[in-house]
Design a protein around this motif. Structure first.
Motif, PDB file in Angstrom:
ATOM      1  N   ASP A   1       5.244  -3.259   8.320  1.00 60.65           N
ATOM      2  CA  ASP A   1       5.586  -2.275   9.235  1.00 60.65           C
ATOM      3  C   ASP A   1       5.695  -1.062   8.618  1.00 60.65           C
ATOM      4  N   LEU A   2       5.069  -1.003   7.442  1.00 58.11           N
ATOM      5  CA  LEU A   2       5.462   0.208   6.509  1.00 58.11           C
ATOM      6  C   LEU A   2       4.167   1.121   6.457  1.00 58.11           C
ATOM      7  N   TYR A   3       3.766   2.193   5.971  1.00 56.87           N
ATOM      8  CA  TYR A   3       2.921   2.841   5.469  1.00 56.87           C
ATOM      9  C   TYR A   3       2.988   2.786   3.883  1.00 56.87           C
ATOM     10  N   TYR A   4       1.720   2.569   3.137  1.00 56.24           N
ATOM     11  CA  TYR A   4       1.907   2.586   1.820  1.00 56.24           C
ATOM     12  C   TYR A   4       1.323   4.107   1.330  1.00 56.24           C
ATOM     13  N   VAL A   5       2.148   4.570   0.605  1.00 54.50           N
ATOM     14  CA  VAL A   5       1.862   5.899   0.265  1.00 54.50           C
ATOM     15  C   VAL A   5       1.120   6.103  -1.124  1.00 54.50           C
ATOM     16  N   LYS A   6       1.892   5.554  -2.193  1.00 53.47           N
ATOM     17  CA  LYS A   6       1.384   5.446  -3.471  1.00 53.47           C
ATOM     18  C   LYS A   6       2.016   4.468  -4.382  1.00 53.47           C
ATOM     19  N   THR A   7       1.711   4.318  -5.530  1.00 59.63           N
ATOM     20  CA  THR A   7       2.459   3.672  -6.683  1.00 59.63           C
ATOM     21  C   THR A   7       2.673   4.414  -7.827  1.00 59.63           C
ATOM     22  N   ASP A   8       3.801   4.937  -8.328  1.00 59.95           N
ATOM     23  CA  ASP A   8       4.087   5.762  -9.178  1.00 59.95           C
ATOM     24  C   ASP A   8       5.138   5.443  -9.885  1.00 59.95           C
ATOM     25  N   ARG A   9       5.687   5.863 -11.191  1.00 52.54           N
ATOM     26  CA  ARG A   9       6.567   5.528 -12.214  1.00 52.54           C
ATOM     27  C   ARG A   9       7.849   6.432 -11.824  1.00 52.54           C
TER      28      ARG A   9
ATOM     29  N   ILE B   1       6.693   4.347   3.671  1.00 52.64           N
ATOM     30  CA  ILE B   1       7.486   5.138   4.830  1.00 52.64           C
ATOM     31  C   ILE B   1       7.424   3.992   5.985  1.00 52.64           C
ATOM     32  N   HIS B   2       8.579   3.650   6.419  1.00 60.21           N
ATOM     33  CA  HIS B   2       8.815   3.028   7.619  1.00 60.21           C
ATOM     34  C   HIS B   2       8.199   3.755   8.988  1.00 60.21           C
ATOM     35  N   LYS B   3       7.609   2.742   9.682  1.00 58.20           N
ATOM     36  CA  LYS B   3       7.304   3.255  10.885  1.00 58.20           C
ATOM     37  C   LYS B   3       8.029   3.675  12.048  1.00 58.20           C
ATOM     38  N   ASN B   4       8.982   2.744  12.073  1.00 58.35           N
ATOM     39  CA  ASN B   4      10.147   2.764  13.131  1.00 58.35           C
ATOM     40  C   ASN B   4      11.412   2.301  12.499  1.00 58.35           C
ATOM     41  N   PRO B   5      12.081   2.891  11.604  1.00 60.67           N
ATOM     42  CA  PRO B   5      13.295   2.570  10.636  1.00 60.67           C
ATOM     43  C   PRO B   5      14.518   2.362  11.577  1.00 60.67           C
ATOM     44  N   ASN B   6      14.674   3.001  12.634  1.00 65.27           N
ATOM     45  CA  ASN B   6      15.975   2.858  13.423  1.00 65.27           C
ATOM     46  C   ASN B   6      15.901   1.372  14.295  1.00 65.27           C
ATOM     47  N   ALA B   7      14.669   1.287  14.829  1.00 69.36           N
ATOM     48  CA  ALA B   7      14.464   0.122  15.604  1.00 69.36           C
ATOM     49  C   ALA B   7      14.623  -1.070  14.634  1.00 69.36           C
TER      50      ALA B   7
ATOM     51  N   SER C   1      -9.928  13.276  -0.760  1.00 69.00           N
ATOM     52  CA  SER C   1      -8.755  12.620  -0.263  1.00 69.00           C
ATOM     53  C   SER C   1      -7.999  11.543  -0.401  1.00 69.00           C
ATOM     54  N   GLU C   2      -6.810  11.389  -0.300  1.00 71.51           N
ATOM     55  CA  GLU C   2      -6.281  10.015  -0.004  1.00 71.51           C
ATOM     56  C   GLU C   2      -6.817   9.584   1.466  1.00 71.51           C
ATOM     57  N   ASN C   3      -7.346   8.197   1.342  1.00 68.92           N
ATOM     58  CA  ASN C   3      -8.091   8.052   2.655  1.00 68.92           C
ATOM     59  C   ASN C   3      -7.463   7.663   3.779  1.00 68.92           C
ATOM     60  N   TRP C   4      -6.045   7.220   3.752  1.00 69.64           N
ATOM     61  CA  TRP C   4      -5.353   7.214   4.992  1.00 69.64           C
ATOM     62  C   TRP C   4      -5.456   8.715   5.757  1.00 69.64           C
TER      63      TRP C   4
ATOM     64  N   THR D   1       1.964  -5.090  -1.219  1.00 61.30           N
ATOM     65  CA  THR D   1       1.596  -3.873  -1.506  1.00 61.30           C
ATOM     66  C   THR D   1       0.147  -3.462  -1.073  1.00 61.30           C
ATOM     67  N   TRP D   2      -0.593  -4.220  -1.661  1.00 62.17           N
ATOM     68  CA  TRP D   2      -2.161  -4.281  -1.507  1.00 62.17           C
ATOM     69  C   TRP D   2      -2.404  -4.527   0.001  1.00 62.17           C
ATOM     70  N   ILE D   3      -1.763  -5.647   0.552  1.00 63.26           N
ATOM     71  CA  ILE D   3      -2.366  -5.840   1.782  1.00 63.26           C
ATOM     72  C   ILE D   3      -1.837  -4.734   2.928  1.00 63.26           C
ATOM     73  N   THR D   4      -0.780  -4.100   2.627  1.00 65.30           N
ATOM     74  CA  THR D   4      -0.504  -3.008   3.471  1.00 65.30           C
ATOM     75  C   THR D   4      -1.201  -1.939   3.307  1.00 65.30           C
ATOM     76  N   MET D   5      -1.547  -1.572   1.911  1.00 63.07           N
ATOM     77  CA  MET D   5      -2.582  -0.418   1.954  1.00 63.07           C
ATOM     78  C   MET D   5      -3.617  -0.731   2.446  1.00 63.07           C
ATOM     79  N   LEU D   6      -4.402  -1.921   2.683  1.00 63.00           N
ATOM     80  CA  LEU D   6      -5.611  -2.330   3.284  1.00 63.00           C
ATOM     81  C   LEU D   6      -5.337  -2.323   5.021  1.00 63.00           C
ATOM     82  N   GLU D   7      -4.243  -2.843   5.410  1.00 66.50           N
ATOM     83  CA  GLU D   7      -4.219  -2.949   6.775  1.00 66.50           C
ATOM     84  C   GLU D   7      -3.672  -1.391   7.397  1.00 66.50           C
ATOM     85  N   ASN D   8      -3.215  -0.828   6.794  1.00 71.20           N
ATOM     86  CA  ASN D   8      -3.099   0.754   7.297  1.00 71.20           C
ATOM     87  C   ASN D   8      -4.450   1.567   7.519  1.00 71.20           C
ATOM     88  N   ARG D   9      -5.150   1.285   6.647  1.00 73.27           N
ATOM     89  CA  ARG D   9      -6.454   1.871   6.626  1.00 73.27           C
ATOM     90  C   ARG D   9      -7.587   1.277   7.229  1.00 73.27           C
TER      91      ARG D   9
END
Length: 838
Positions: free
Chosen positions: A137-145, A241-247, A410-413, A454-462
């Motif tokens: 239920d998240l948006y994948y933004v990036k992987t960084d250190r 980033i969570h799409k609906n963190p409160n719920a 651009s970042e594709n999402w 992470t990988w499947i979230t990245m694909l699912e979002n897009r």
């Protein structure tokens, strides 16, 4: 003790790990940190008030809060299933046809659960298998250190790495860090500045060693490399980033509390119920507060983005076609001949030296001059030239209708989300070759090292966004290897529906044999072919047969009438069989010389007669293509790109699922094969890529395609060149974070204390409203995008935002396909509100 641990842990979890550098993300973390101190001072008071009647519950309350919240916050401060030890249960919900089932997860980040076999299933769903992953239920933004400044000492050497100025990644692009010598401290500590590499820059080891030697510091290359390796061993994290963190958190807390009661409680007197009610009340206050920051980041992520740095590429012959030869000769050619940067690019790309007009002419014809198909890039010219060209084109044509394509950096999402209103339901076919989940980065131009979830979230979002852009009769092809085939198939089933799966196509991977591999060499990848609906466009593809054969002309089953007349003779088929072709088809095949009677064969016909001579047909020179595509290369190396898809492969995909004039799209564009092949096949196209190779590989490749380059499928389709496309960049998430104006805010403590936690924290903030100007004379509010970026293409921005194609474009206005005209110097703030306030 538990109380202090709870507050410390909650602060760490809420704010995230301390990170150095300069980025919009770090800016927001600073705001979170300051606000935390103010609001949680009030939280302490509220907890004291709730515990006034049962102070002995204090230690247990903090223990329960700590054990719940620690599961759901990552190092980056984002909310999801983060800490799931085997001894603890974490629950999630699977949805199916408005029913739901709860099941628990373990430490694995992905699981395939057969719900009907789980003893703890609550509701039987219609789907007995569901794919679950913990970042679903998240948006994948990036992987960084999480870069931090660091002192390192070994073998008598001292180093300090300063990470305070590092510019963090904007997206999930692959970027390497490099080191620059900054200074040497009095005690001999060597200080390095750490930055991300841009456009292929490398650490200049030799220069560093020479400079250190000048300062009488003897360090060899191996010592330096060892120091760099030690610094680089810092944590790599995924940003979500969570799409609906409160719920999400309230649902999780409710499930956790219910199961705690069922598993551990046996006495429910009035006092105990009040204690648990107080626990729930405090937990919900915390959730209300922390969700606001996640929601703010989500709004920035989802915000449509400004179009930046836009330009056009158009060939000389296309200018003649659209603007006329007189305009080309009088207005364009003189400017081109004076433009050293454009002439230099032609020399570099095509090894052509242009000094005068005749160097641009291929031949003279009765219709006028035959101009060379050299691509003119408007980025090399001033604004006057660009506007003059575009305004001339728009005199006779609708601009967006005559563009061959759009290249978007651009970042594709972000790109898919921004162009969705404009292209919703307009794309006929999508092809993507996303980064395979290899658990290693190797020499790729982008990150390929992901956790499975992470990988499947990245694909699912897009892919979910891409489905909306796809037309109802459209198709999508997803290339994948053995690392993710099983996940991609299940994910595509979920997004497009099992009923819309068409084929798993097998394509070549590589012919290289790797020595020492225990197992068979992996020689193929898969293309998963799905459609948006059952009513989709499909053009059968045929290939040359390696060998034509004579085949007996009968097939299983009886048909009426059974007899056929062949070369004047009446033939009945064998019993239980029928002749393969109709009489009309047989007559046609006879004319083509593809029917014969093989007199050496005998058979018994359906009437019981023994017949000498078997009717046979010769297979055609072409055969219909099946799902085995290993007869063509899957990859190529013409453009020296690590994962360059073969043009022959893309030709099949595009021809099978689109027609001339249709729009095809690739949002993992890589080396640009999809857009190149689409151009050669007369399709329109959209290409999206985030990496720096957008400028060094894709753009030069498309210019060569327009010039008529003869690699790939060019000879097969008789590609002659010519074309017109637009390319631009999009504002990115990190840029928005940096540009957004946040101020240190005080909570509205005059409000009811119960409301502080759900108060909109960012109500007082300016965000991007500083772009507005008050026109007191005309009583209007206007927006000046140049206060944000100096290079905004507001016409394309509005085209994306309002979902309308551009008909005419001039210096001071844009006119859309529906006739709406907007004057660009008098922008009403309401038009661009989604871009500057959320």
């Amino acid at each position: 003790m538990r109380e202090r641990e709870f507050y410390k842990t909650l602060r760490d979890l809420f704010v995230g790990a301390e990170v150095e550098g300069r980025s919009g993300y770090i800016k927001l973390m600073g705001i979170k940190s300051k606000y935390f101190e103010k609001v949680f001072a009030q939280l302490r008071k509220d907890i004291d008030k709730e515990l006034r009647d049962f102070p002995e519950f204090r230690e247990e309350l903090f223990d329960k809060l700590y054990s719940f919240f620690k599961r759901y916050f990552s190092e980056t401060g984002s909310v999801h299933f983060c800490f799931t030890p085997f001894r603890e249960n974490v629950w999630t919900k699977v949805y199916s046809n408005n029913n739901s089932a709860f099941f628990w997860t373990t430490t694995q980040d992905m699981a395939l659960d057969s719900l009907k076999t789980r003893e703890y299933e609550r509701i039987i769903t219609t789907n007995d298998v569901a794919l679950f992953w913990k970042t679903r239920d998240l948006y994948y933004v990036k992987t960084d250190r999480l870069w931090r400044s660091m002192r390192i000492e070994f073998d008598g050497y001292r180093f300090f790495f300063d990470a305070s100025e590092i510019e963090h990644r904007k997206t999930y692009e692959k970027k390497e860090i490099i080191f620059e010598l900054k200074s040497v401290e009095n005690d001999g500590t060597v200080v390095f500045k750490v930055i991300y590499s841009e456009r292929g820059r490398k650490t200049k080891l030799n220069d560093i060693l020479r400079e250190l030697k000048k300062r009488n510091i003897e360090i060899d290359e191996e010592v330096l490399r060892r120091a760099f390796r030690i610094f680089e061993k810092q944590n790599e994290v995924d940003y979500f980033i969570h799409k609906n963190p409160n719920a999400f958190l309230k649902e999780q807390f409710g499930i956790w509390l219910k199961n705690y009661l069922l598993d551990e409680e046996s006495i429910f007197d009035e006092k105990r119920l009040k204690e648990l009610k107080a626990l729930k009340k405090i937990a919900h206050k915390i959730i209300d507060f922390i969700s606001q920051f996640e929601d703010e980041v989500r709004k920035i992520w989802e915000k449509p983005k400004f179009v930046l740095n836009s330009n056009y590429v158009i060939t000389l012959d296309k200018i003649k076609e659209l603007c006329g030869e007189e305009f080309l000769e009088k207005e364009v050619i003189p400017e081109v001949l004076r433009n050293e940067r454009q002439l230099k690019e032609w020399k570099e790309l095509f090894d052509i030296k242009v000094k005068e007009k005749r160097d641009l002419v291929e031949r003279n014809t009765l219709e006028g001059k035959g101009w060379k198909k050299l691509p003119v890039d408007t980025k090399y010219f001033d604004g006057e030239f660009k506007w003059k060209l575009i305004e001339k084109i728009c005199e006779a044509y609708n601009l967006d209708e005559i563009l061959d394509g759009w290249l978007i950096k651009s970042e594709n999402w972000q790109a898919l989300n921004t162009i969705l209103p404009k292209f919703k339901g307009k794309v006929r076919m999508i092809y993507i070759d996303p980064p395979f989940n290899k658990e290693q980065n190797a020499d790729y131009e982008y990150n390929v090292k992901y956790k499975d979830s992470t990988w499947i979230t990245m694909l699912e979002n897009r892919i979910t966004l891409a489905k909306e852009i796809l037309s109802d009769g459209g198709s999508i092809y997803v290339r994948c290897d053995y690392n993710g085939n099983m996940y991609v198939r299940l994910l595509m089933d979920e997004i497009f529906g099992k009923e819309n799966f068409r084929n798993e196509i097998i394509v070549n991977r590589t012919k290289k044999i790797f020595e020492g591999v225990k197992g068979f060499n992996v020689a193929t990848d898969s293309l998963f072919f799905y459609t948006k609906s059952d009513d989709f466009l499909f053009n059968p593809i045929f290939k040359e047969r390696t060998e034509q054969k004579w085949i007996n002309m009968h097939s299983p089953g009886e048909r009426h009438p059974p007899e056929r007349v062949i070369f004047g003779r009446v033939f009945y088929p064998p019993k239980g069989r029928h002749w393969t072709f109709t009489q009309e088809k047989i007559n046609q095949l006879i004319k083509e010389g593809r029917i014969r009677i093989n007199e050496s064969k005998e058979y018994v016909d359906m009437l019981g007669n023994k017949v000498r001579g078997m009717p046979q047909y010769l297979t055609s020179s072409k055969e219909r293509l099946d799902s085995n595509w290993t007869d063509v290369p899957g990859y190529s190396s013409v453009w020296k790109f690590q994962t360059e898809n073969s043009e022959h492969l893309l030709k099949r995909v595009i021809e099978a699922s689109s027609s001339k004039g249709d729009i095809v799209m690739d949002f993992f564009l890589g080396s640009g094969t999809t857009t190149a092949v689409a151009q050669k096949l007369g399709r329109r196209w959209i290409g999206i890529e985030m990496g720096e190779h957008f400028h060094t590989v894709i753009l030069p490749r498309m210019k060569k395609v327009l010039a008529g380059e003869n690699s790939g499928i060019s000879k097969e389709v008789n590609w002659q060149g010519g074309g017109f496309f637009k390319y631009y960049e999009l504002e990115q998430f990190e840029q928005t974070l940096r540009k957004t104006c946040y101020k240190d805010a005080e909570p509205f403590f005059d409000m009811d204390s119960n409301e502080i936690y759900s108060e909109y924290v960012f109500l007082k903030d300016e965000k991007l409203l500083y772009t507005m100007e008050l026109d007191y004379k005309n009583n209007k509010i206007r927006v000046d995008p140049s206060k944000l970026y100096s290079n905004v293409d507001i016409a394309e921005t509005l085209s994306n935002l309002r979902g309308k194609f551009i008909k005419k474009l001039a210096r001071d206005y844009v006119e859309f396909e529906d006739g709406e005209r907007i004057y660009l110097k008098e922008l009403d703030w309401k038009l661009v509100k989604p871009l500057i306030w959320w």
